[in-house]
Design a protein around this motif. Structure first.
Motif, PDB file in Angstrom:
ATOM      1  N   THR A   3      71.599   2.812  52.554  1.00 19.84           N
ATOM      2  CA  THR A   3      70.865   3.922  51.935  1.00 19.84           C
ATOM      3  C   THR A   3      71.199   5.237  52.617  1.00 19.84           C
ATOM      4  OG1 THR A   3      69.048   2.477  51.256  1.00 19.84           O
ATOM      5  CG2 THR A   3      68.559   4.819  51.440  1.00 19.84           C
ATOM      6  N   ALA A   4      71.271   5.214  53.954  1.00 19.63           N
ATOM      7  CA  ALA A   4      71.601   6.429  54.687  1.00 19.63           C
ATOM      8  C   ALA A   4      73.038   6.863  54.421  1.00 19.63           C
ATOM      9  CB  ALA A   4      71.380   6.210  56.184  1.00 19.63           C
ATOM     10  N   LEU A   5      73.977   5.907  54.391  1.00 19.13           N
ATOM     11  CA  LEU A   5      75.369   6.249  54.092  1.00 19.13           C
ATOM     12  C   LEU A   5      75.516   6.825  52.691  1.00 19.13           C
ATOM     13  CD1 LEU A   5      77.263   3.220  55.675  1.00 19.13           C
ATOM     14  CD2 LEU A   5      77.593   5.625  56.284  1.00 19.13           C
ATOM     15  N   ALA A   6      74.813   6.239  51.721  1.00 15.67           N
ATOM     16  CA  ALA A   6      74.888   6.737  50.348  1.00 15.67           C
ATOM     17  C   ALA A   6      74.318   8.149  50.254  1.00 15.67           C
ATOM     18  CB  ALA A   6      74.148   5.782  49.408  1.00 15.67           C
ATOM     19  N   ARG A   7      73.194   8.394  50.923  1.00 20.46           N
ATOM     20  CA  ARG A   7      72.629   9.746  50.934  1.00 20.46           C
ATOM     21  C   ARG A   7      73.618  10.731  51.531  1.00 20.46           C
ATOM     22  NH1 ARG A   7      66.827   7.891  53.347  1.00 20.46           N
ATOM     23  NH2 ARG A   7      65.784   7.371  51.363  1.00 20.46           N
ATOM     24  N   ARG A   8      74.253  10.302  52.615  1.00 20.03           N
ATOM     25  CA  ARG A   8      75.206  11.194  53.293  1.00 20.03           C
ATOM     26  C   ARG A   8      76.392  11.514  52.393  1.00 20.03           C
ATOM     27  NH1 ARG A   8      78.367  14.030  55.069  1.00 20.03           N
ATOM     28  NH2 ARG A   8      78.967  14.469  57.236  1.00 20.03           N
ATOM     29  N   ALA A   9      76.927  10.492  51.707  1.00 15.08           N
ATOM     30  CA  ALA A   9      78.077  10.722  50.833  1.00 15.08           C
ATOM     31  C   ALA A   9      77.699  11.594  49.640  1.00 15.08           C
ATOM     32  CB  ALA A   9      78.633   9.378  50.358  1.00 15.08           C
ATOM     33  N   ARG A  10      76.542  11.322  49.050  1.00 19.02           N
ATOM     34  CA  ARG A  10      76.111  12.133  47.903  1.00 19.02           C
ATOM     35  C   ARG A  10      75.838  13.575  48.314  1.00 19.02           C
ATOM     36  NH1 ARG A  10      72.979   7.163  46.162  1.00 19.02           N
ATOM     37  NH2 ARG A  10      74.047   6.408  44.279  1.00 19.02           N
ATOM     38  N   ALA A  11      75.252  13.765  49.500  1.00 18.02           N
ATOM     39  CA  ALA A  11      74.978  15.124  49.977  1.00 18.02           C
ATOM     40  C   ALA A  11      76.258  15.933  50.152  1.00 18.02           C
ATOM     41  CB  ALA A  11      74.210  15.068  51.295  1.00 18.02           C
ATOM     42  N   ALA A  12      77.356  15.224  50.474  1.00 16.80           N
ATOM     43  CA  ALA A  12      78.647  15.896  50.615  1.00 16.80           C
ATOM     44  C   ALA A  12      79.318  16.141  49.270  1.00 16.80           C
ATOM     45  CB  ALA A  12      79.570  15.066  51.505  1.00 16.80           C
ATOM     46  N   GLY A  13      78.782  15.536  48.199  1.00 20.95           N
ATOM     47  CA  GLY A  13      79.320  15.771  46.864  1.00 20.95           C
ATOM     48  C   GLY A  13      80.006  14.595  46.219  1.00 20.95           C
ATOM     49  N   ALA A  14      80.042  13.442  46.877  1.00 22.75           N
ATOM     50  CA  ALA A  14      80.709  12.272  46.298  1.00 22.75           C
ATOM     51  C   ALA A  14      79.872  11.686  45.162  1.00 22.75           C
ATOM     52  CB  ALA A  14      80.940  11.211  47.367  1.00 22.75           C
ATOM     53  N   ALA A  15      80.544  11.229  44.121  1.00 23.70           N
ATOM     54  CA  ALA A  15      79.889  10.532  43.008  1.00 23.70           C
ATOM     55  C   ALA A  15      80.001   9.038  43.264  1.00 23.70           C
ATOM     56  CB  ALA A  15      80.548  10.895  41.686  1.00 23.70           C
TER      57      ALA A  15
ATOM     58  N   LEU B 244      75.045  -0.912  45.993  1.00 26.67           N
ATOM     59  CA  LEU B 244      75.984  -0.532  47.032  1.00 26.67           C
ATOM     60  C   LEU B 244      75.745  -1.373  48.287  1.00 26.67           C
ATOM     61  CD1 LEU B 244      75.633   3.343  46.660  1.00 26.67           C
ATOM     62  CD2 LEU B 244      77.599   1.972  45.929  1.00 26.67           C
ATOM     63  N   GLY B 245      76.736  -1.394  49.156  1.00 30.11           N
ATOM     64  CA  GLY B 245      76.524  -1.996  50.467  1.00 30.11           C
ATOM     65  C   GLY B 245      77.456  -3.114  50.840  1.00 30.11           C
ATOM     66  N   GLY B 246      78.021  -3.831  49.854  1.00 25.66           N
ATOM     67  CA  GLY B 246      78.894  -4.940  50.213  1.00 25.66           C
ATOM     68  C   GLY B 246      78.147  -5.963  51.044  1.00 25.66           C
ATOM     69  N   ALA B 247      78.616  -6.221  52.254  1.00 29.25           N
ATOM     70  CA  ALA B 247      77.991  -7.203  53.144  1.00 29.25           C
ATOM     71  C   ALA B 247      76.971  -6.567  54.078  1.00 29.25           C
ATOM     72  CB  ALA B 247      79.055  -7.930  53.946  1.00 29.25           C
TER      73      ALA B 247
ATOM     74  N   ARG C 198      78.395   7.759  64.273  1.00 34.80           N
ATOM     75  CA  ARG C 198      77.671   8.804  64.998  1.00 34.80           C
ATOM     76  C   ARG C 198      77.972  10.184  64.415  1.00 34.80           C
ATOM     77  NH1 ARG C 198      78.372   7.252  71.444  1.00 34.80           N
ATOM     78  NH2 ARG C 198      76.911   5.504  71.489  1.00 34.80           N
ATOM     79  N   ALA C 199      79.233  10.421  64.080  1.00 34.93           N
ATOM     80  CA  ALA C 199      79.636  11.727  63.569  1.00 34.93           C
ATOM     81  C   ALA C 199      78.994  12.039  62.224  1.00 34.93           C
ATOM     82  CB  ALA C 199      81.159  11.799  63.451  1.00 34.93           C
ATOM     83  N   LEU C 200      78.635  11.001  61.475  1.00 36.63           N
ATOM     84  CA  LEU C 200      78.013  11.224  60.172  1.00 36.63           C
ATOM     85  C   LEU C 200      76.534  11.593  60.273  1.00 36.63           C
ATOM     86  CD1 LEU C 200      79.653   8.354  58.068  1.00 36.63           C
ATOM     87  CD2 LEU C 200      80.195  10.803  58.016  1.00 36.63           C
ATOM     88  N   ASP C 201      75.961  11.479  61.459  1.00 33.45           N
ATOM     89  CA  ASP C 201      74.569  11.876  61.704  1.00 33.45           C
ATOM     90  C   ASP C 201      73.629  11.218  60.687  1.00 33.45           C
ATOM     91  OD1 ASP C 201      72.337  13.137  62.768  1.00 33.45           O
ATOM     92  OD2 ASP C 201      72.652  14.997  61.645  1.00 33.45           O
ATOM     93  N   LEU C 202      73.647   9.902  60.675  1.00 31.18           N
ATOM     94  CA  LEU C 202      72.853   9.173  59.693  1.00 31.18           C
ATOM     95  C   LEU C 202      71.358   9.251  59.977  1.00 31.18           C
ATOM     96  CD1 LEU C 202      75.114   6.023  59.203  1.00 31.18           C
ATOM     97  CD2 LEU C 202      75.013   8.110  57.826  1.00 31.18           C
ATOM     98  N   GLY C 203      71.002   9.622  61.194  1.00 37.52           N
ATOM     99  CA  GLY C 203      69.586   9.819  61.483  1.00 37.52           C
ATOM    100  C   GLY C 203      68.976  10.893  60.600  1.00 37.52           C
ATOM    101  N   SER C 204      69.760  11.921  60.274  1.00 38.78           N
ATOM    102  CA  SER C 204      69.253  12.978  59.400  1.00 38.78           C
ATOM    103  C   SER C 204      69.100  12.501  57.960  1.00 38.78           C
ATOM    104  CB  SER C 204      70.200  14.185  59.437  1.00 38.78           C
ATOM    105  OG  SER C 204      71.471  13.852  58.873  1.00 38.78           O
ATOM    106  N   CYS C 205      69.672  11.320  57.666  1.00 36.46           N
ATOM    107  CA  CYS C 205      69.548  10.733  56.329  1.00 36.46           C
ATOM    108  C   CYS C 205      68.539   9.587  56.317  1.00 36.46           C
ATOM    109  CB  CYS C 205      70.906  10.226  55.859  1.00 36.46           C
ATOM    110  SG  CYS C 205      72.157  11.513  55.689  1.00 36.46           S
ATOM    111  N   GLY C 206      67.727   9.497  57.366  1.00 38.01           N
ATOM    112  CA  GLY C 206      66.630   8.541  57.373  1.00 38.01           C
ATOM    113  C   GLY C 206      66.845   7.265  58.155  1.00 38.01           C
ATOM    114  N   LEU C 207      68.029   7.073  58.757  1.00 37.17           N
ATOM    115  CA  LEU C 207      68.289   5.831  59.472  1.00 37.17           C
ATOM    116  C   LEU C 207      67.600   5.835  60.829  1.00 37.17           C
ATOM    117  CD1 LEU C 207      69.868   3.124  59.601  1.00 37.17           C
ATOM    118  CD2 LEU C 207      71.704   4.394  60.736  1.00 37.17           C
ATOM    119  N   ARG C 208      66.876   4.741  61.120  1.00 33.97           N
ATOM    120  CA  ARG C 208      66.264   4.530  62.425  1.00 33.97           C
ATOM    121  C   ARG C 208      66.631   3.137  62.915  1.00 33.97           C
ATOM    122  NH1 ARG C 208      60.538   4.367  62.299  1.00 33.97           N
ATOM    123  NH2 ARG C 208      60.657   3.808  60.076  1.00 33.97           N
ATOM    124  N   TRP C 209      66.776   2.999  64.234  1.00 34.96           N
ATOM    125  CA  TRP C 209      67.174   1.730  64.836  1.00 34.96           C
ATOM    126  C   TRP C 209      66.007   1.097  65.560  1.00 34.96           C
ATOM    127  CZ3 TRP C 209      71.661  -0.152  63.317  1.00 34.96           C
ATOM    128  CH2 TRP C 209      72.712   0.703  62.964  1.00 34.96           C
TER     129      TRP C 209
END
Length: 531
Positions: free
Chosen positions: A233-245, A38-41, A70-81
Motif C-alpha cells: 500500500t505504501a509503495l503504491a501510494r508512493r508510485a502514484r504520488a510520483a505520477g505512475a499509473a 498489487l503486491g505479488g508475493a 529507505r530512499a523512497l521514504d515509505l514512512g511518509s506514505c503510512g508504513l510503520r514497522w
C-alpha cells in the motif's frame, strides 16, 4: 492505443519500486498487473474474522536495510514497522532445554549461548560492524560491484579481504564449526541459512546464515504494522504520488520487438501500450524469454541456457488462527517472531539431503512466524495469527505429497508445543499450485525467483551473462527476483532495472548501450554447440 515512456510488467514490490523511480525522473509510467491486486508475493488477507495472515513473505530484514526502500521514504506514505520481543528462536529438541534465541541486544544474545561461545558471538558482531555496510553495498548494486569491494579493501586490507571471501564461501555447517564450540550459536547460523535453498554442506550457505543472523542481530526481523500488504500500500501510494499509473487485471501476453528494440506490450484484455523508452519486466526470467518475447528476438544460446535454469524448492505453507499463544515447551520461544523448529544442526543437514535427493522429508524442518507476537494488530488480544512453511523436492507437483507434508507440519509443532492443535480456530494450507495460482512468478511454488545456489547467482543469474538488468532486447530490462541480487524483499531488482533504463536515456546512453550490447553479443552469440 496508449503511449507511455515506460511500461512496467508486474505489480510486485520490484515493479512498484521501478514505477516510482521512473516516475520520479519525470517519465510517463504505466504499470500493468495481471491479477486484481498489487503486491505479488507481498500480500496479506483476513483468512479468519479478526485475523490477518501474510500470504507469502512476512518478515523483512532486507527491507529494513535496503537503501532503495529507505530512499523512497515509505514512512511518509503510512508504513510503520513492528518488532517481536526477540528476533528468532530455535529449539533443538522438544525436551524443554533452552532454545537458541537471537535478540537485537548483542550482549543478551551472547549471554544466552553456551558460556564458551559468548565472546565468539560478540567478535562476529564486531566483524559485521567492520564489513557489513560494504557487504550490503556490494550485494545491492549492479554486477560487477566496484564501490563495495573497494570500501572493504580500504577498511580491512587485502589479506583480511581474502580471509573474508573464504569465510563467505564456507558451507554453513563448516562455518559454525570454525566459529563456535556449542550448539546454540551454530543453530542461529544454520537455521537462518535454511531461509535460502542452499544445502548446509554447500558452498555459500554460510554467507546466507551469517547475513541473516547479523541483520537480525543488528536490526531485527521487522514486519509492517497491519500486515505485509501495508508495505505494498505504501509503495503504491508512493508510485502514484510520483505520477505512475497502476492498472490491475491487465495480464501482458506479449512484447513487440522491432529493430531489436521493445516498442509495445499487448494485454489479454486487448489493451496495447506503445513504449517510447523502456519496458521493465517484473516477471520470472523463463516467462519473459519464452512466453512474452517473440522467438526470433531470443538467441538460441540463451534459450539453451534457460533449459538449465533452476527454480528454488517448492513451498508448502500452513496458516493458523489460534485462540491463544503457541504453548512451547522450550523457554524463550514464545517471545520470538520467527521460530526455526523441527531439527537440530545435523537434522537440518538430513532434511536438506532428503529434499535434494527427491525424498519428501518424514520430519520437516519449519520456518514459523508468530505474527501477533510481533504485531499486536494481527489478531484479537490473547490470540495468535501464525504460519509455518517447509519445502518439497524440486519438480514434485504431487498434491497428495504436499498435503501429507502439510499434516506433518502440524505434527512437528505439536511435538514442540503440546496442546497446539487444541488452540486452532482455523487452518488454511497453501500448496505449491496455490502459490503459483495467486502469483504466476511463484512457479511450482518457488518463492525466490530461482535457486540461490552459487551456480545461479551474481554473473550467472538468471543465466550466464552480465548479471545485470539489461537483456538481449534494447529497451527491455529484467526487474524481478530472477535478476541479481535475487530473492528477498528489498526492491533492488526493480531499482537496478529502472536505473539502467534511465542511464540508457542519459547523455552517455548511446555509448553505454553499445558497450552492453557488445558484451551481450559475446555471451549469447550463437555457436554450433548451442544449436
Amino acid at each position: 492505443m496508449e503511449i507511455a515512456d515506460a511500461v512496467v510488467i508486474g505489480g510486485g514490490h520490484h515493479g512498484l519500486v521501478a514505477a516510482a523511480v521512473l516516475a520520479d525522473a519525470g517519465w510517463d509510467v504505466c504499470l500493468l498487473e495481471a491479477t486484481d491486486v498489487l503486491g505479488g508475493a507481498v500480500r496479506s488477507a483476513e483468512l479468519h474474522p479478526g485475523f490477518t495472515a501474510d500470504l507469502f513473505s512476512a518478515f523483512y530484514p532486507l527491507a529494513a536495510v535496503s537503501p532503495v526502500l529507505r530512499a523512497l521514504d515509505l514512512g511518509s506514505c503510512g508504513l510503520r514497522w513492528a518488532h517481536a520481543p526477540s528476533v528468532l528462536a530455535h529449539p533443538a529438541r522438544s525436551d524443554g532445554a533452552p532454545a537458541a534465541v537471537l535478540h537485537r541486544d548483542r550482549e543478551r544474545t551472547a549471554a544466552a549461548l553456551e558460556p564458551c561461545d559468548g565472546e565468539a558471538w560478540l567478535r562476529l558482531c564486531e566483524q559485521w560492524d567492520a564489513v557489513g555496510e560494504a557487504v550490503l553495498r556490494s550485494l545491492f548494486t549492479a554486477f560487477p560491484p566496484v564501490r563495495g569491494p573497494l570500501q572493504l579493501l580500504r577498511r580491512i586490507g587485502t589479506a583480511d579481504a581474502l580471509r573474508l571471501a573464504r569465510f563467505l564461501a564456507l558451507p554453513v555447517r563448516r562455518m559454525g564449526e570454525e566459529l563456535f564450540a556449542g550448539e546454540r550459536a551454530r543453530l542461529l547460523l544454520a537455521g537462518n541459512a535454511a531461509h535460502a535453498d542452499i544445502p548446509p554442506d554447500a558452498a555459500g550457505s554460510g554467507m546466507f546464515g551469517w547475513l541473516l543472523a547479523m541483520l537480525g542481530q543488528h536490526g531485527g526481523f521487522p514486519v509492517p504494522v497491519g500486515g505485509a500488504g501495508e508495505l505494498v500500500t505504501a509503495l503504491a501510494r508512493r508510485a502514484r504520488a510520483a505520477g505512475a499509473a497502476l492498472r490491475t487485471g491487465e495480464r501482458v501476453e506479449r512484447i513487440d520487438v522491432r529493430g531489436g528494440r521493445a516498442v509495445a506490450v499487448h494485454c489479454a484484455t486487448g489493451r496495447t501500450v506503445r513504449v517510447r523508452r523502456a519496458v521493465i519486466a517484473d516477471v520470472a526470467a523463463p516467462t519473459l524469454y519464452r512466453d512474452l518475447l517473440p522467438a526470433a528476438a531470443v538467441p538460441s544460446r540463451l534459450r539453451a541456457d534457460l533449459d538449465h535454469f533452476a527454480w528454488d524448492t517448492p513451498v508448502v505453507k500452513v496458516n493458523w488462527a489460534l485462540d491463544g499463544p503457541i504453548p512451547w515447551v522450550n523457554p524463550g520461544v514464545g517471545e520470538a517472531g520467527t521460530v526455526h523448529v523441527g531439527a537440530d544442526g545435523p537434522g537440518i543437514t538430513r532434511w536438506a539431503a532428503d529434499i535434494e535427493s527427491g525424498t519428501v522429508p518424514a520430519t520437516p524442518f519449519l520456518l514459523l512466524g508468530q505474527m501477533t507476537t510481533t504485531d499486536a494488530t494481527r489478531s484479537p488480544a490473547g490470540t495468535e495469527s501464525a504460519w509455518a512453511y517447509t519445502h518439497l523436492p524440486r519438480d514434485l507437483a504431487d498434491d497428495a505429497a504436499a498435503g501429507g507434508l502439510a499434516d506433518r507440519v502440524d505434527e512437528v509443532v505439536e511435538a514442540f508445543a503440546p496442546g497446539f492443535r487444541e488452540r486452532v480456530l482455523h487452518r488454511m494450507v497453501q500448496l505449491p499450485r496455490d502459490l503459483q495460482a495467486a502469483d504466476a512468478n511463484l512457479v511450482h511454488g518457488a518463492v525466490g525467483g530461482g535457486t540461490m545456489q552459487l551456480h545461479q547467482q551474481l554473473v550467472f543469474r538468471p543465466v550466464p551473462g552480465l548479471g545485470r538488468a539489461e537483456t538481449v532486447v534494447d529497451g527491455l530490462y529484467l526487474g524481478s527476483a530472477s535478476a541479481h541480487p535475487g530473492g528477498g524483499v528489498h526492491g533492488v531488482c526493480g531499482w537496478l532495472a529502472a536505473r539502467a533504463a534511465l542511464a540508457d536515456q542519459g547523455l552517455l546512453g548511446g555509448l553505454r548501450r553499445r558497450v552492453v550490447s557488445a558484451a551481450l553479443e559475446l555471451v549469447y552469440r550463437d555457436s554450433p554447440s548451442a544449436r
